[in-house]
Motif scaffolding. Structure first.
Motif, short mmCIF file in Angstrom:
data_model
loop_
_atom_site.label_atom_id
_atom_site.label_comp_id
_atom_site.label_asym_id
_atom_site.label_seq_id
_atom_site.Cartn_x
_atom_site.Cartn_y
_atom_site.Cartn_z
N ALA A 14 -19.15 8.13 -9.98
CA ALA A 14 -17.88 8.41 -10.64
C ALA A 14 -16.75 7.83 -9.81
CB ALA A 14 -17.70 9.93 -10.78
N PRO A 15 -15.66 7.44 -10.44
CA PRO A 15 -14.54 6.91 -9.68
C PRO A 15 -13.95 7.99 -8.76
CG PRO A 15 -13.91 7.23 -11.96
CD PRO A 15 -15.39 7.50 -11.86
N ALA A 16 -13.61 7.58 -7.57
CA ALA A 16 -13.05 8.51 -6.60
C ALA A 16 -11.57 8.70 -6.86
CB ALA A 16 -13.28 7.99 -5.19
N VAL A 17 -11.13 9.94 -6.87
CA VAL A 17 -9.72 10.25 -6.99
C VAL A 17 -9.29 10.78 -5.64
CG1 VAL A 17 -8.00 11.69 -8.12
CG2 VAL A 17 -9.93 10.80 -9.43
N CYS A 18 -8.39 10.08 -4.99
CA CYS A 18 -7.98 10.44 -3.64
C CYS A 18 -6.53 10.86 -3.63
CB CYS A 18 -8.20 9.26 -2.69
SG CYS A 18 -7.60 9.59 -1.03
N VAL A 19 -6.28 12.08 -3.21
CA VAL A 19 -4.92 12.52 -2.98
C VAL A 19 -4.75 12.53 -1.47
CG1 VAL A 19 -3.27 14.40 -3.26
CG2 VAL A 19 -4.92 13.93 -5.05
N CYS A 20 -4.15 11.48 -0.95
CA CYS A 20 -3.96 11.38 0.49
C CYS A 20 -2.68 12.10 0.88
CB CYS A 20 -3.92 9.92 0.92
SG CYS A 20 -5.48 9.10 0.64
N LEU A 21 -2.75 12.82 1.97
CA LEU A 21 -1.60 13.54 2.48
C LEU A 21 -0.95 12.71 3.57
CD1 LEU A 21 -3.39 16.98 2.88
CD2 LEU A 21 -1.98 16.24 0.98
N THR A 22 0.34 12.55 3.50
CA THR A 22 1.08 11.84 4.54
C THR A 22 1.47 12.86 5.60
OG1 THR A 22 1.95 10.35 2.86
CG2 THR A 22 3.06 10.36 4.99
N VAL A 23 1.28 12.50 6.86
CA VAL A 23 1.55 13.41 7.96
C VAL A 23 2.98 13.23 8.45
CG1 VAL A 23 0.85 14.13 10.28
CG2 VAL A 23 -0.87 13.40 8.63
N LEU A 24 3.69 14.35 8.59
CA LEU A 24 5.05 14.32 9.13
C LEU A 24 5.00 14.00 10.62
CD1 LEU A 24 6.54 17.56 7.52
CD2 LEU A 24 6.90 15.22 6.80
N THR A 25 5.87 13.11 11.07
CA THR A 25 5.91 12.77 12.49
C THR A 25 7.31 12.90 13.07
OG1 THR A 25 6.21 10.45 11.91
CG2 THR A 25 3.96 11.19 12.36
N LYS A 26 8.34 12.89 12.24
CA LYS A 26 9.70 12.93 12.75
C LYS A 26 10.20 14.37 12.87
CE LYS A 26 10.78 8.43 11.16
NZ LYS A 26 11.54 7.50 10.45
N ARG A 27 10.86 14.64 13.99
CA ARG A 27 11.37 15.98 14.26
C ARG A 27 12.31 16.45 13.16
NH1 ARG A 27 15.47 18.87 16.56
NH2 ARG A 27 14.81 20.67 17.77
N ALA A 28 13.12 15.57 12.63
CA ALA A 28 14.08 15.94 11.59
C ALA A 28 13.37 16.52 10.37
CB ALA A 28 14.92 14.73 11.19
N ASP A 29 12.21 16.00 10.02
CA ASP A 29 11.45 16.53 8.88
C ASP A 29 10.96 17.95 9.17
OD1 ASP A 29 11.79 14.24 7.32
OD2 ASP A 29 10.03 13.29 8.23
N PHE A 30 10.50 18.19 10.40
CA PHE A 30 10.05 19.52 10.79
C PHE A 30 11.22 20.51 10.77
CE2 PHE A 30 6.53 17.07 12.39
CZ PHE A 30 5.44 17.93 12.29
N VAL A 31 12.38 20.08 11.25
CA VAL A 31 13.56 20.95 11.27
C VAL A 31 14.01 21.30 9.86
CG1 VAL A 31 15.99 21.07 11.95
CG2 VAL A 31 14.29 20.18 13.55
N ARG A 32 14.03 20.31 8.97
CA ARG A 32 14.42 20.59 7.57
C ARG A 32 13.45 21.59 6.93
NH1 ARG A 32 16.34 15.09 7.47
NH2 ARG A 32 14.30 14.29 6.92
N ALA A 33 12.16 21.45 7.21
CA ALA A 33 11.18 22.39 6.65
C ALA A 33 11.36 23.79 7.24
CB ALA A 33 9.76 21.88 6.91
N SER A 34 11.74 23.87 8.51
CA SER A 34 11.90 25.19 9.14
C SER A 34 13.09 25.95 8.58
CB SER A 34 12.03 25.05 10.65
OG SER A 34 13.29 24.53 11.01
N HIS A 35 14.06 25.24 8.00
CA HIS A 35 15.23 25.89 7.42
C HIS A 35 15.05 26.21 5.94
CE1 HIS A 35 17.52 25.47 11.03
NE2 HIS A 35 17.39 24.15 11.03
N ALA A 36 13.89 25.90 5.39
CA ALA A 36 13.64 26.12 3.96
C ALA A 36 12.79 27.37 3.76
CB ALA A 36 12.98 24.88 3.37
N LEU A 37 11.86 27.32 2.82
CA LEU A 37 11.02 28.47 2.49
C LEU A 37 9.99 28.72 3.58
CD1 LEU A 37 10.40 27.55 -1.24
CD2 LEU A 37 12.01 29.24 -0.35
#
Length: 130
Positions: A14-37
């Motif tokens: 069967a054809p493979a369906v791949c949902v690849c996850l991109t990994v966060l590496t920048k501190r700014a992305d982590f900080v924005r997530a920490s101020h959210a939900l």
């Protein structure tokens, strides 16, 4: 930026369906997530945010464990477990256009049964998206 790929599966024709996850590496992305939900569970603390339009595509995920989790060996083990939990759960329950940060917990993330960690992430995602 690295990409988490699902483990290799035997060829079923069967054809493979791949949902690849991109990994966060920048501190700014982590900080924005920490101020959210945020949603805490016994094994994992989840931080999540919906990105602005045009910011990035797909599901992005980050992992962090502070020194409170333990020494380097314990932190690395906890992060390996968090990565595997994210590989299993986020492709089916994560939402496109969201950033997720999984935070390891002191003495729990590395020692809790794996099924309990999976259940914790599923429960946290349900509450965040409710």
């Amino acid at each position: 930026m690295s990409v988490l790929k699902p483990p290799a599966e035997p060829d079923t024709g069967a054809p493979a369906v791949c949902v690849c996850l991109t990994v966060l590496t920048k501190r700014a992305d982590f900080v924005r997530a920490s101020h959210a939900l945020r949603q805490g569970t016994p094994g994992i603390h989840l931080q999540a945010r919906e990105r602005a339009r045009g910011e990035a595509a797909g599901i992005r995920v980050g992992f962090t464990c502070s020194k409170k989790v333990g020494n380097a060996v314990a932190r690395n083990r906890a992060k390996r477990r968090l990565r595997e939990v994210a590989r299993q759960v986020l492709p089916e329950q994560g939402r496109d256009g969201w950033d997720y940060v999984l935070v390891g917990r002191h003495d729990v993330t590395a020692s809790l049964p794996f099924d309990a960690l999976v259940a914790d992430l599923r429960r946290a995602l349900r509450k965040v998206h409710a």
